[in-house]
Design a protein around this motif. Structure first.
Motif, PDB file in Angstrom:
ATOM      1  N   CYS A 224      -3.981  14.525  -1.836  1.00  0.00           N
ATOM      2  CA  CYS A 224      -3.359  13.857  -0.691  1.00  0.00           C
ATOM      3  C   CYS A 224      -2.858  14.887   0.321  1.00  0.00           C
ATOM      4  O   CYS A 224      -2.259  15.909  -0.058  1.00  0.00           O
ATOM      5  CB  CYS A 224      -2.180  12.995  -1.140  1.00  0.00           C
ATOM      6  SG  CYS A 224      -2.517  11.894  -2.539  1.00  0.00           S
ATOM      7  N   TRP A 225      -3.036  14.580   1.599  1.00  0.00           N
ATOM      8  CA  TRP A 225      -2.516  15.413   2.699  1.00  0.00           C
ATOM      9  C   TRP A 225      -1.686  14.544   3.642  1.00  0.00           C
ATOM     10  O   TRP A 225      -2.161  13.519   4.136  1.00  0.00           O
ATOM     11  CB  TRP A 225      -3.653  16.044   3.498  1.00  0.00           C
ATOM     12  CG  TRP A 225      -4.332  17.207   2.833  1.00  0.00           C
ATOM     13  CD1 TRP A 225      -5.420  17.172   2.012  1.00  0.00           C
ATOM     14  CD2 TRP A 225      -3.969  18.583   2.948  1.00  0.00           C
ATOM     15  NE1 TRP A 225      -5.749  18.430   1.609  1.00  0.00           N
ATOM     16  CE2 TRP A 225      -4.885  19.317   2.164  1.00  0.00           C
ATOM     17  CE3 TRP A 225      -2.960  19.260   3.635  1.00  0.00           C
ATOM     18  CZ2 TRP A 225      -4.823  20.709   2.050  1.00  0.00           C
ATOM     19  CZ3 TRP A 225      -2.899  20.646   3.522  1.00  0.00           C
ATOM     20  CH2 TRP A 225      -3.812  21.354   2.744  1.00  0.00           C
TER      21      TRP A 225
ATOM     22  N   PHE B  56      -0.613  17.378  -1.915  1.00  0.00           N
ATOM     23  CA  PHE B  56      -0.281  16.936  -3.269  1.00  0.00           C
ATOM     24  C   PHE B  56      -1.570  16.802  -4.058  1.00  0.00           C
ATOM     25  O   PHE B  56      -2.484  16.084  -3.658  1.00  0.00           O
ATOM     26  CB  PHE B  56       0.470  15.604  -3.225  1.00  0.00           C
ATOM     27  CG  PHE B  56       0.803  15.028  -4.572  1.00  0.00           C
ATOM     28  CD1 PHE B  56       1.371  15.816  -5.559  1.00  0.00           C
ATOM     29  CD2 PHE B  56       0.574  13.686  -4.849  1.00  0.00           C
ATOM     30  CE1 PHE B  56       1.691  15.285  -6.798  1.00  0.00           C
ATOM     31  CE2 PHE B  56       0.897  13.146  -6.080  1.00  0.00           C
ATOM     32  CZ  PHE B  56       1.462  13.951  -7.059  1.00  0.00           C
ATOM     33  N   VAL B  57      -1.643  17.505  -5.205  1.00  0.00           N
ATOM     34  CA  VAL B  57      -2.848  17.525  -6.035  1.00  0.00           C
ATOM     35  C   VAL B  57      -2.460  17.235  -7.480  1.00  0.00           C
ATOM     36  O   VAL B  57      -1.474  17.778  -7.995  1.00  0.00           O
ATOM     37  CB  VAL B  57      -3.559  18.887  -5.956  1.00  0.00           C
ATOM     38  CG1 VAL B  57      -4.735  18.949  -6.928  1.00  0.00           C
ATOM     39  CG2 VAL B  57      -4.038  19.161  -4.539  1.00  0.00           C
TER      40      VAL B  57
ATOM     41  N   LEU C 200       0.835  -1.198   0.000  1.00  0.00           N
ATOM     42  CA  LEU C 200       0.000   0.000   0.000  1.00  0.00           C
ATOM     43  C   LEU C 200       0.871   1.249   0.000  1.00  0.00           C
ATOM     44  O   LEU C 200       1.840   1.350   0.753  1.00  0.00           O
ATOM     45  CB  LEU C 200      -0.910   0.002   1.231  1.00  0.00           C
ATOM     46  CG  LEU C 200      -1.690   1.299   1.500  1.00  0.00           C
ATOM     47  CD1 LEU C 200      -2.730   1.519   0.418  1.00  0.00           C
ATOM     48  CD2 LEU C 200      -2.334   1.255   2.879  1.00  0.00           C
ATOM     49  N   ASN C 201       0.559   2.187  -0.863  1.00  0.00           N
ATOM     50  CA  ASN C 201       1.168   3.513  -0.851  1.00  0.00           C
ATOM     51  C   ASN C 201       0.072   4.514  -0.524  1.00  0.00           C
ATOM     52  O   ASN C 201      -0.767   4.829  -1.371  1.00  0.00           O
ATOM     53  CB  ASN C 201       1.798   3.845  -2.203  1.00  0.00           C
ATOM     54  CG  ASN C 201       3.145   3.175  -2.393  1.00  0.00           C
ATOM     55  OD1 ASN C 201       4.166   3.820  -2.510  1.00  0.00           O
ATOM     56  ND2 ASN C 201       3.136   1.846  -2.421  1.00  0.00           N
ATOM     57  N   ALA C 202       0.076   4.983   0.694  1.00  0.00           N
ATOM     58  CA  ALA C 202      -1.011   5.843   1.151  1.00  0.00           C
ATOM     59  C   ALA C 202      -0.958   7.198   0.458  1.00  0.00           C
ATOM     60  O   ALA C 202       0.102   7.767   0.231  1.00  0.00           O
ATOM     61  CB  ALA C 202      -0.940   6.026   2.659  1.00  0.00           C
ATOM     62  N   CYS C 203      -2.114   7.704   0.132  1.00  0.00           N
ATOM     63  CA  CYS C 203      -2.250   9.069  -0.391  1.00  0.00           C
ATOM     64  C   CYS C 203      -2.520   9.971   0.802  1.00  0.00           C
ATOM     65  O   CYS C 203      -3.648  10.350   1.093  1.00  0.00           O
ATOM     66  CB  CYS C 203      -3.379   9.115  -1.410  1.00  0.00           C
ATOM     67  SG  CYS C 203      -3.731  10.755  -2.064  1.00  0.00           S
ATOM     68  N   GLY C 204      -1.423  10.282   1.524  1.00  0.00           N
ATOM     69  CA  GLY C 204      -1.544  11.077   2.741  1.00  0.00           C
ATOM     70  C   GLY C 204      -1.662  10.211   3.982  1.00  0.00           C
ATOM     71  O   GLY C 204      -2.172   9.090   3.935  1.00  0.00           O
TER      72      GLY C 204
END
Length: 767
Positions: free
Chosen positions: A209-210, A279-280, A173-177
């Motif tokens: 992503c935050w 990140f957007v 898993l690569n979390a988006c924030g």
């Protein structure tokens, strides 16, 4: 879910779970206080397929790696880790060994057993048995993932097994924030890396992503960019990274948006102990993403960094220490020492005691895990006075060691990692009078400066002389530097060098040669056998020149340069007839040729009162035309020393002259990597690949290393890119040969290059 009740006797119950979804079967056995019996015995057989909810794992086919069944099966594996917000899952096929025997010739996409990977809307990748044994690139998928393994009853008779390993797939898993805690409550490193999901793979579209990072109350957060590769756009309106100090979502403390292809060299420090990374991405044009290292370090209030004012008397800087008298872990301290513009700064290292261990650190030219660096000026824009200072690099060097700035500022950096410590360092500083260098104004009249062994005054412990000149433009034009003499000792590059940097304003620069943004500003470093070419053209309104030489009695030095405003060229020539009135000729590559009735050059920009675009950028070079025996007309273009640019053949995209050779020599910036891209190419290639006699485009780098040849490389896919590695003297040669037949010609070629703005020897130390 079925409800099965088992009671008494010797009955057996078979439960089969089939279908495309994952099922969970629960068995409840209840007894009361009455008569008892023997109980029950249940047998089950595992088929295949499962649901994975952990943030990483491995998926395999049934009985891997021994075999998989010779049966008609459809195994479905669902990957859906439990995490808040958006998720990106990276998968890697580690092993694929499937039966190659065909089952159904009408089945698509594979007529054999296969593995299929899908996201929630579509099939992303299919792996057929014919691909068994290959190496596969990882996949990055946004959202939940489905892995389907389809096998068939291929062998008739009592054959139960296919003697193939099957497949093995890992996922992560690569979390988006996420929420990241760097507090010092437990014994762990106080740093982390934040990357775009699935970095360094291409980022996904429509991400928001935050990452919220928090550290202890007595620490601040230090951000160092490692990589930035996002879609360039005015105002970063498409894809961007934004840093918000204090997790303030109102963005009142935002650092602004970052995008583009050049990694920022400037570091960022928060005021407090919180930071948010936003990140957007939009719905198209995906790039490589970003990577940054964030360290929880002590701040100026704890004695780690700050601004100091130098005076005539000695003052000192020391590393912040704990109650045991040793410096703490994970420091990123930076002290800026300033004085009056008419003064310079003398520093002396009185004591240093660091961790003895050395090893591989993030900056490729460093050996010290913990160490001291001193820069000759302001952070992010100055060469090093001394780098990589620690117990291991000094060894038995006697103290004190003296350093002298060429300007009125110095930047001192002390870094430490996690684990291993010492008593730190003591560095003293004071001012002294100016001997050379200073502020200069460039005009339309040429002026000169000479730097030789007659300009310095011997001081206690002095081993080096450094002078710095800041040349500013009287008008909003760049500065042109011409070198008329360069006699320097060929010693170590950290003591004998000339460093030239753009440090002026981009927004106030009004000339075609000006850079469009700060990231494009250039720096050149000359030392050893790498000598400057005849001129340096600035890209802003100011240039900084630093000259450094070791004061050895046996070495003479003499350095002379002239400086002047870069002249502006204007063109105002008559235009030809409109294209619509001329005959059109369509060529095999789909391009059109347009001919002008008159001999002219036209550069024209017309705008209306509606929408706006980003405009254009053009490059031009002079050319020497002569006849070359055996080839025809030779077009030798002038030497090019720009860090970025574009080249096309004469006539592009409307064809090219027949029976000739066009050549360009590019002298690339020293110690910087450069990326070349052939965006488009349409030329006639009819001779065998081994001959390269008719028409070809060839690109060679240092030592005649062929990086690209349209005839030797065979079929190329465009755009075609390659990288030239950093070297002390970088050169690239572009050669384009054409024959005498125009009937089968194409558009020609379009080539661009761009060199990194990072200096691999000096700039990698600044925090």
């Amino acid at each position: 879910m079925s409800d099965h009740k088992l009671c008494g006797g010797t009955n057996s119950v078979e439960m089969a779970l089939t279908g495309r979804r994952s099922f969970v079967t629960c068995l409840n056995f209840t007894t009361d206080e009455k008569i008892t019996a023997k109980g029950f015995k249940l047998k089950w057989t595992a088929k295949c397929g499962s649901t994975y909810t952990l943030d990483h794992g491995v998926i395999t086919s049934p009985h891997y790696p021994d075999y998989y069944p010779n049966t008609d099966d459809e195994c479905r594996y669902a990957i859906n880790p439990e995490t808040p917000g958006e998720k990106v899952i990276v998968l890697k096929v580690l092993d694929l060994d499937l039966s190659p025997f065909m089952y159904d010739m009408k089945r698509s996409p594979c007529v054999t057993d296969y593995v299929e990977i899908s996201d929630v809307t579509r099939v992303v990748k299919t792996y057929c048995a014919s691909q068994s044994g290959e190496e596969f690139e990882p996949l990055a998928i946004k959202g939940a993932v489905s892995v389907v393994f389809r096998s068939n009853h291929t062998f008739l008779g009592p054959v139960e097994k296919k003697l193939r390993r099957g497949f093995k797939i890992s996922y992560a898993l690569n979390a988006c924030g996420e929420e990241i805690d760097l507090t010092t409550a437990d014994n762990r490193p106080h740093w982390t890396q934040v990357t775009s999901p699935a970095f360094p793979m291409v980022h996904h579209e429509n991400l928001n992503c935050w990452w919220n990072i928090t550290t202890s109350e007595n620490r601040i957060l230090h951000v160092k960019w490692d990589k930035l590769d996002l879609e360039p756009a005015p105002g970063c309106e498409h894809d961007f990274v934004e840093l918000v100090d204090g997790s303030n979502t109102t963005k009142t403390k935002s650092s602004g948006r970052f995008c583009g292809l050049i990694t920022p060299t400037k570091t960022i420090r928060t005021e407090g102990n919180k930071l948010s990374v936003h990140f957007v991405t939009d719905h198209n044009v995906n790039h490589g993403g970003f990577k940054m290292t964030i360290t929880a370090t002590l701040g100026p209030s704890e004695g780690c960094g700050g601004t100091r004012k130098a005076r005539a008397d000695w003052q000192r800087i020391e590393a912040p220490v704990d109650k045991n008298g040793t410096y703490v872990d994970d420091l990123q301290c930076g002290w800026l020492i300033k004085t009056d513009p008419t003064k310079r700064i003398e520093l002396r290292l009185v004591a240093i005691d660091t961790e003895d261990q050395v090893g591989q650190v993030a900056d490729q030219d460093r050996r010290c895990n913990d160490g001291l660096m001193i820069y000759d000026g302001y952070p992010n824009s100055s060469p090093a006075l001394a780098g990589d200072i620690c117990n291991a690099t000094l060894k038995k060097t006697p103290l004190p060691i003296y350093y002298h700035t060429s300007g009125h500022a110095a930047y001192v950096v002390f870094v430490s990692d996690f684990g291993g410590t010492g008593r730190g360092f003591t560095l003293e500083y004071r001012t002294f009078d100016v001997e050379c260098g200073g502020f200069l104004n460039a005009t339309t009249s040429e002026q000169s400066i000479e730097f030789d062994d007659q300009v310095f005054v011997q001081r206690e412990g002095r081993t080096m002389l450094r002078c710095r000149w800041l040349i500013t433009a009287t008008e909003a034009f760049p500065v042109l530097i011409k070198f008329s003499n360069f006699q320097f000792p060929r010693g170590a590059c950290d003591t004998n060098f000339v460093d030239i940097r753009d440090i002026g304003s981009v927004s106030k620069c009004n000339h075609p040669a000006c850079a469009s943004k700060d990231e494009e500003l250039q720096s050149q470093h000359y030392c050893g056998t790498n000598r400057p070419r005849t001129q340096f053209i600035g890209l802003s309104t100011a240039v900084q020149i630093t000259a450094s030489v070791a004061l050895a009695k046996s070495d003479d030095f003499d350095f002379r340069f002239e400086y002047v405003l870069l002249p502006s060229k204007h063109f105002n020539l008559e235009t030809g007839r409109p294209v619509e009135e001329m005959a059109q000729r369509r060529y095999r590559d789909g391009t059109r040729r347009y001919n002008c009735e008159f001999d002219n050059v036209t550069i024209q920009l017309l705008t209306d009162d509606t929408g706006t675009m980003s405009g254009y950028e053009a490059y031009y070079y002079s050319v020497w035309i002569h006849t070359q025996a055996g080839i025809g007309t030779a077009y030798q273009f002038s030497e090019i020393s720009d860090p970025q640019g574009a080249i096309t053949n004469i006539g592009y995209p409307n064809g090219y002259p027949k029976q000739g050779v066009q050549s360009w020599n590019l002298y690339l910036p020293a110690y910087k990597s450069c990326t070349f891209t052939v965006d488009r190419m349409g030329i006639d290639v009819v001779s065998p690949k081994s001959e390269c006699k008719d028409e070809y485009l060839r690109i060679l780098t240092n030592d005649d290393d062929i990086k690209m040849s349209s005839c030797l490389n065979g079929t190329l896919e465009f755009p075609f890119s390659f990288e030239v590695e950093p070297a002390a003297r970088n050169k690239a040669t572009v050669v384009f040969l054409s024959d005498d037949n125009l009937t089968n010609d194409g558009a020609g070629f379009f080539l661009t290059w761009e060199c990194s703005n990072d200096h691999i020897l000096l700039d990698s130390y600044a925090p």
